[in-house]
Design an enzyme around this catalytic site. Structure first.
Site, short mmCIF file in Angstrom:
data_model
loop_
_atom_site.label_atom_id
_atom_site.label_comp_id
_atom_site.label_asym_id
_atom_site.label_seq_id
_atom_site.Cartn_x
_atom_site.Cartn_y
_atom_site.Cartn_z
N LYS A 7 0.84 -1.19 0.00
CA LYS A 7 0.00 0.00 0.00
C LYS A 7 0.87 1.24 0.00
CE LYS A 7 -4.27 -1.26 -0.11
NZ LYS A 7 -5.17 -0.79 -1.16
N SER A 263 -5.85 -6.83 -12.16
CA SER A 263 -4.63 -6.05 -12.39
C SER A 263 -3.51 -6.96 -12.89
CB SER A 263 -4.18 -5.35 -11.10
OG SER A 263 -4.89 -4.15 -10.91
#
Length: 372
Positions: A7, A263
């Site tokens: 992240k 993705s």
């Protein structure tokens, strides 16, 4: 999915900045990642999340390509790009679709549902969704498509509830036109959004922010299944209490993995420089047509035109992406569930998911050996 996870982000409220300012901020952030060797097709590949989308991913891709002229795989540095910049069909809705697949697979196991006092399958199941953003909207949309009824929707301005269910597109349009869920015809309103989470339902999908379900409100939750569309919506204390209450939590690390799965597909597309289906689509259609023609000539019967089209048609990129996502979510849930059921010391699906992940890493290291 052989794709790492991490992240990173920028701590701002994008609503407070112009588009030009947001572009400058995003490109500067990308430049810092490049300088530190923190981004690249074989290093780290970002994707959109809260407050960002295709536009920001385009800025990241363009900045990376500008700083890496001649790099053949430069577009693989980021995913969630628009189709015009070699993104992939199905990426935008992938996380929400993945949540719906996860919930559908969870409730399909009759023995697990019997312990909760529920029947197997999504038909007739009442669902409350927290968040009407990308993940929440698509989770609700596909859960309805799979047979569930969305009876509650919660957002930061409040919540609405109707035991007969909502048309999610009508609710979305109402909020877009009025700036609020509140005031939707035929709905019971709650000014305190968290009250909406505590209404009657079978399945709760928190798809907004973290720490929404805590030790303070978990005992008021009527749902028997919580599907974590957001990252960390349930605190550890809440999970422990809910498990003792007999409920099932579908953990975020699996439940909202639809986005990173697609993705991964986009990354593969960018590395191969060919859209899914392009190489085999026409071949499949011609082969299927020849098969139909042979059957018709042997039987003397003609297949209706609409049926013929359905049988002959080759798979599109979107269909292949959705098929790959569905297979990934089903296979992964069954792996997690098997660990949960077969290891008495594993009390939750989250622990089972961690055990599976660590086992895979350990086996990989054992097979590779330690060198030097």
């Amino acid at each position: 999915v052989p794709f790492g996870g991490a992240k990173g982000g920028i701590c701002i409220n994008p609503k407070n900045y112009t588009v030009a300012e947001l572009e400058t901020i995003t490109r500067r952030y990308t430049t810092e990642l490049i300088k530190k060797n923190f981004i690249g097709p074989g290093i780290d590949v970002p994707a959109p999340d809260y407050g960002s989308g295709e536009r920001e991913m385009s800025w990241i891709a363009d900045t990376y390509m500008t700083m890496n002229p001649g790099s053949l795989d430069a577009l693989g540095c980021v995913t969630g790009k628009p189709i015009a910049l070699h993104g992939i069909r199905g990426r935008k809705e992938a996380t929400g679709r993945g949540v719906a697949y996860a919930v559908r697979e969870c409730v399909s196991h009759a023995e697990d549902m019997k312990k909760l006092g529920l029947t197997a399958g999504l038909d007739g199941k009442k669902v409350i969704v927290q968040g009407l953003g990308n993940v929440g909207y698509h989770s609700a949309k596909y859960l309805i498509e799979f047979g569930a009824t969305v009876v509650g929707i919660c957002e930061y301005e409040g919540a609405i509830y109707n035991a007969n269910g909502f048309n999610i597109d009508e609710v979305f349009a109402h909020r877009k036109n009025n700036g609020s869920l509140l005031g939707f015809p035929g709905a019971t309103e709650f000014k305190n959004s968290k009250e909406g989470l505590e209404q009657e339902c079978d399945i709760l999908v928190p798809a907004a922010l973290e720490n929404q379900i805590t030790a303070e409100n978990i005992r008021n939750i009527k749902a028997k299944v919580i599907a974590e569309g957001a990252n960390g919506p349930c605190t550890p204390e809440a999970e422990e209490i809910f498990t003792e209450m007999g409920g099932i939590i579908i953990p975020d690390m699996y439940c909202n993995a639809g986005g990173v799965t697609v993705s991964y597909f986009e990354w593969l597309k960018n590395l191969s420089h060919v859209a899914f289906g392009r190489m085999e689509n026409r071949y499949a259609e011609n082969s299927n047509a020849n098969l139909i023609n042979t059957l018709e000539s042997l039987t003397g019967k003609t297949i209706p035109a609409e049926n013929r089209l359905m049988i002959v048609k080759g798979a599109s990129e979107l269909e292949l992406v959705n098929s790959g996502l569905e297979d990934t979510m089903i296979h992964s849930y069954r792996e997690i569930r098997e660990t949960w059921l077969n290891k008495p010391e594993v009390k939750t699906l989250r622990t089972a998911a961690f055990v599976n992940s660590i086992d895979k890493i350990a086996i990989s290291y054992m097979n590779l050996g330690v060198w030097p």
